[in-house]
Design a protein around this motif. Structure first.
Motif, PDB file in Angstrom:
ATOM      1  N   GLY A 138       0.789  -1.229   0.000  1.00 48.89           N
ATOM      2  CA  GLY A 138       0.000   0.000   0.000  1.00 48.89           C
ATOM      3  C   GLY A 138       0.814   1.269   0.000  1.00 48.89           C
ATOM      4  N   LEU A 139       2.135   1.171  -0.276  1.00 47.78           N
ATOM      5  CA  LEU A 139       2.991   2.354  -0.261  1.00 47.78           C
ATOM      6  C   LEU A 139       3.293   2.806  -1.687  1.00 47.78           C
ATOM      7  CD1 LEU A 139       5.511   1.145   2.480  1.00 47.78           C
ATOM      8  CD2 LEU A 139       3.521   2.634   2.795  1.00 47.78           C
ATOM      9  N   ILE A 140       3.760   4.057  -1.810  1.00 45.92           N
ATOM     10  CA  ILE A 140       4.170   4.658  -3.091  1.00 45.92           C
ATOM     11  C   ILE A 140       3.082   4.470  -4.148  1.00 45.92           C
ATOM     12  CG2 ILE A 140       6.078   4.958  -4.711  1.00 45.92           C
ATOM     13  CD1 ILE A 140       7.880   3.494  -2.891  1.00 45.92           C
ATOM     14  N   ARG A 141       1.900   4.861  -3.815  1.00 49.09           N
ATOM     15  CA  ARG A 141       0.786   4.821  -4.758  1.00 49.09           C
ATOM     16  C   ARG A 141       0.317   6.241  -5.050  1.00 49.09           C
ATOM     17  NH1 ARG A 141      -2.109   0.100  -5.688  1.00 49.09           N
ATOM     18  NH2 ARG A 141      -1.237  -1.754  -4.691  1.00 49.09           N
ATOM     19  N   TYR A 142      -0.139   6.449  -6.287  1.00 56.51           N
ATOM     20  CA  TYR A 142      -0.634   7.760  -6.691  1.00 56.51           C
ATOM     21  C   TYR A 142      -2.131   7.849  -6.402  1.00 56.51           C
ATOM     22  CZ  TYR A 142       3.740   7.844  -9.356  1.00 56.51           C
ATOM     23  OH  TYR A 142       5.065   7.792  -9.728  1.00 56.51           O
ATOM     24  N   SER A 143      -2.525   8.937  -5.773  1.00 53.04           N
ATOM     25  CA  SER A 143      -3.953   9.172  -5.533  1.00 53.04           C
ATOM     26  C   SER A 143      -4.600   9.624  -6.840  1.00 53.04           C
ATOM     27  CB  SER A 143      -4.140  10.248  -4.453  1.00 53.04           C
ATOM     28  OG  SER A 143      -3.637   9.803  -3.212  1.00 53.04           O
ATOM     29  N   VAL A 144      -5.613   8.910  -7.263  1.00 51.01           N
ATOM     30  CA  VAL A 144      -6.275   9.226  -8.531  1.00 51.01           C
ATOM     31  C   VAL A 144      -7.782   9.285  -8.326  1.00 51.01           C
ATOM     32  CG1 VAL A 144      -4.452   8.163  -9.914  1.00 51.01           C
ATOM     33  CG2 VAL A 144      -6.433   6.790  -9.226  1.00 51.01           C
ATOM     34  N   MET A 145      -8.439   9.920  -9.287  1.00 50.01           N
ATOM     35  CA  MET A 145      -9.890  10.029  -9.290  1.00 50.01           C
ATOM     36  C   MET A 145     -10.405   9.468 -10.603  1.00 50.01           C
ATOM     37  SD  MET A 145     -12.240  13.473  -8.937  1.00 50.01           S
ATOM     38  CE  MET A 145     -11.844  13.700  -7.204  1.00 50.01           C
ATOM     39  N   LEU A 146     -11.587   8.855 -10.570  1.00 47.25           N
ATOM     40  CA  LEU A 146     -12.216   8.289 -11.759  1.00 47.25           C
ATOM     41  C   LEU A 146     -13.524   9.024 -12.040  1.00 47.25           C
ATOM     42  CD1 LEU A 146     -12.652   6.143 -13.988  1.00 47.25           C
ATOM     43  CD2 LEU A 146     -13.664   4.670 -12.210  1.00 47.25           C
ATOM     44  N   ILE A 147     -13.695   9.438 -13.292  1.00 43.75           N
ATOM     45  CA  ILE A 147     -14.945  10.048 -13.739  1.00 43.75           C
ATOM     46  C   ILE A 147     -15.483   9.194 -14.872  1.00 43.75           C
ATOM     47  CG2 ILE A 147     -16.058  12.110 -14.675  1.00 43.75           C
ATOM     48  CD1 ILE A 147     -13.818  13.775 -13.484  1.00 43.75           C
ATOM     49  N   ALA A 148     -16.645   8.573 -14.667  1.00 44.22           N
ATOM     50  CA  ALA A 148     -17.168   7.627 -15.646  1.00 44.22           C
ATOM     51  C   ALA A 148     -18.689   7.567 -15.576  1.00 44.22           C
ATOM     52  CB  ALA A 148     -16.580   6.237 -15.401  1.00 44.22           C
ATOM     53  N   GLU A 149     -19.281   7.075 -16.655  1.00 45.54           N
ATOM     54  CA  GLU A 149     -20.713   6.799 -16.663  1.00 45.54           C
ATOM     55  C   GLU A 149     -20.974   5.599 -15.749  1.00 45.54           C
ATOM     56  OE1 GLU A 149     -22.863   8.633 -17.945  1.00 45.54           O
ATOM     57  OE2 GLU A 149     -22.021   9.698 -19.666  1.00 45.54           O
ATOM     58  N   PRO A 150     -22.168   5.495 -15.151  1.00 42.41           N
ATOM     59  CA  PRO A 150     -22.453   4.394 -14.205  1.00 42.41           C
ATOM     60  C   PRO A 150     -22.182   3.009 -14.788  1.00 42.41           C
ATOM     61  CG  PRO A 150     -24.178   6.046 -14.098  1.00 42.41           C
ATOM     62  CD  PRO A 150     -23.292   6.445 -15.237  1.00 42.41           C
ATOM     63  N   LEU A 172     -16.562   9.913  -9.555  1.00 48.87           N
ATOM     64  CA  LEU A 172     -17.615  10.857  -9.910  1.00 48.87           C
ATOM     65  C   LEU A 172     -18.249  10.426 -11.228  1.00 48.87           C
ATOM     66  CD1 LEU A 172     -15.746  14.229  -9.181  1.00 48.87           C
ATOM     67  CD2 LEU A 172     -17.311  13.011  -7.659  1.00 48.87           C
ATOM     68  N   ASP A 173     -19.501  10.851 -11.454  1.00 48.06           N
ATOM     69  CA  ASP A 173     -20.136  10.540 -12.732  1.00 48.06           C
ATOM     70  C   ASP A 173     -19.916  11.689 -13.712  1.00 48.06           C
ATOM     71  OD1 ASP A 173     -21.977  12.554 -12.154  1.00 48.06           O
ATOM     72  OD2 ASP A 173     -23.438  11.156 -11.332  1.00 48.06           O
ATOM     73  N   ALA A 174     -20.376  11.508 -14.937  1.00 48.91           N
ATOM     74  CA  ALA A 174     -20.104  12.467 -16.010  1.00 48.91           C
ATOM     75  C   ALA A 174     -20.682  13.845 -15.726  1.00 48.91           C
ATOM     76  CB  ALA A 174     -20.663  11.932 -17.330  1.00 48.91           C
ATOM     77  N   ARG A 175     -21.751  13.917 -14.950  1.00 53.44           N
ATOM     78  CA  ARG A 175     -22.379  15.215 -14.673  1.00 53.44           C
ATOM     79  C   ARG A 175     -21.469  16.144 -13.881  1.00 53.44           C
ATOM     80  NH1 ARG A 175     -27.795  13.419 -11.844  1.00 53.44           N
ATOM     81  NH2 ARG A 175     -26.259  12.035 -10.888  1.00 53.44           N
TER      82      ARG A 175
END
Length: 456
Positions: A138-150, A172-175
């Motif tokens: 669990g170390l040296i990981r990049y924090s990322v976010m996902l934006i996608a349709e359901p 998050l969703d596309a909206r």
């Protein structure tokens, strides 16, 4: 602040790799200088300034090969060996033209070539293995976010998790990219300390101008082709007029490849029909004794270029089985309903169950192979009922001859309950076809048949 954070991570990675390679090259030259035949060398580790041209050539070749970029490129060890070999040749040519009348130690460059490969590749391999161990904890990981349709969330999450270097902190969703919500979305990205964002193609295709806003905020934007993975496996990235472009090559089973495959099919199918003639007679007799009805069963299937043909099989079901299928549709075990699979299908006869488990019911399809309607190996031909439920991207499997067996059959057979997985296997076969692959699938098919795994 966010701009510097994303940039600093990339700069630190490049600086670390650059320093590591420079040290490995220095040591390789030092060891080569110590072990080789003495010569009036003008590049020496004793003088750091005179050693700079060596570093410039070696590191310049590595940089031009993309070995300081993120992702798989820096872990391309075969590519590293080629790049170091090219750099060594350039050094040798430079030494020759700089001192054409003086002796040049060939052993020096031979030693340097070997040591540079061992040290550079070895150092990178050790670093990569160390990173893998740390990331597993669990170390040296990049924090990322996902934006996608359901509907794209699950496959997109699986793509990100396969990289095994990201920590998905928000979805998050596309909206969230709509004009009235965009400010809150970017603020959320910055508050969570996210330096990279993944967006599915369906989300970004109508909002391409948003790329500028992500770049201005110092956020790396990844557009992932959810649902198009198999298509993008066969593409090449290049530039036309300084603009990025994707090239999609046609399937390999065309032209002379088609006739090589066709000749192989005719020879093998003809030989098998002669050798298996007594077995076919025995199966025909047993079917007649087991249940009333015809010995052979012919069903309309969709073949090459969407043309219909009648596939031959030994009958394994009771008469009028197709009329009973509508009553069993609710029990279909395929998740998307495109194919019809039912493990305990009441229409199957006692002998039919054995024939299906051993795939002996498929033997008459050797006639279809001789007639040019099928191949020994290829995507399975499906009934009209299944094809009518196809999405647009599914029809690509009709661009090659259907087969008696294929990657689907040797990769799980009836245990695969998602038709998208079937399509992925079919496209993988089409894009990577060789005669050796056909032989491999045929041998694996025999193994699957003898084990009786996944067939019903």
């Amino acid at each position: 602040m966010q701009l510097r954070k994303g940039t600093n991570i990339r700069e630190l990675r490049v600086l670390s790799l650059f320093s590591l390679d420079a040290l490995a090259i220095y040591l390789a030259w030092y060891f080569a200088q110590s072990l080789s035949t003495p010569w009036s060398i003008f590049w020496t580790t004793d003088n750091p300034v005179s050693f700079l041209p060596i570093l410039g050539i070696e590191l310049g070749v590595l940089a031009s090969g993309g070995f300081y970029q993120s992702g798989e490129s820096r872990r391309n060890y075969a590519g590293l060996v080629r790049a170091l070999s090219i750099a060594n040749v350039l050094l040798l040519l430079t030494a020759y033209f700089y001192q054409p009348s003086q002796f040049i130690s060939r052993s020096h460059f031979l030693f340097f070539w070997c040591f540079s490969i061992v040290l550079v590749v070895g150092a990178r391999f050790c670093i990569d293995q160390g990173l893998i161990m740390l990331r597993q904890r669990g170390l040296i990981r990049y924090s990322v976010m996902l934006i996608a349709e359901p509907q794209e969330l699950d496959p997109a999450r699986q793509m990100i998790s396969r990289e095994d270097r990201y920590n998905l902190v928000s979805i998050l969703d596309a909206r969230s990219l709509d004009v009235n919500l965009r400010y809150e979305t970017f603020k959320s990205i910055q508050d969570k300390g996210v330096a990279e964002v993944f967006i599915t193609w369906s989300v970004i295709k109508d909002r391409l101008f948003l790329c500028w806003q992500f770049q201005a905020a110092g956020i790396v934007l990844h557009v992932i082709p959810v649902g198009l993975e198999a298509l993008f496996q066969a593409c090449q990235f290049w530039s036309i007029g300084k603009l990025p472009a994707l090239s999609f090559s046609p399937p390999t089973i065309t032209g002379k490849d088609f006739w090589i495959k066709r000749s192989f099919d005719i020879c093998v199918a003809g030989l098998l029909l002669m050798l298996l003639f007594p077995l076919n007679l025995l199966i025909a007799l047993l079917i007649k004794l087991d249940s009333p009805g015809a010995i052979l069963y012919r069903q309309v299937r969709i073949g090459l270029h969407g043309k219909t043909f009648k596939v031959w099989k030994f009958r394994t079901m009771v008469e009028n089985a197709e009329q009973f299928q509508t009553r069993l549709e609710a029990q279909n075990e395929m998740k998307d309903g495109i194919l019809f699979k039912l493990k305990d299908d009441p229409r199957i006869t006692r002998l039919g169950s054995f024939l299906r488990r051993t795939s002996l019911d498929e033997l008459p399809q050797l006639i279809n192979v001789l007639l040019g309607e099928m191949s020994l190996v290829g995507p399975r031909p499906l009934p009209m009922r299944d094809v009518e439920k196809f999405s647009e991207n599914h029809f690509v499997r009709h661009e090659v001859l259907p087969g008696i067996t294929g990657l689907w059959q040797v990769s799980g057979r009836s245990t695969i309950t998602n038709f998208e997985e079937v399509i992925r296997l079919d496209l993988t076969y089409i894009q990577n076809w060789t005669l050796l692959l056909d032989l491999e699938i045929l041998l694996k098919t025999l193994k699957v048949i003898f084990r009786r795994t996944g067939a019903y």
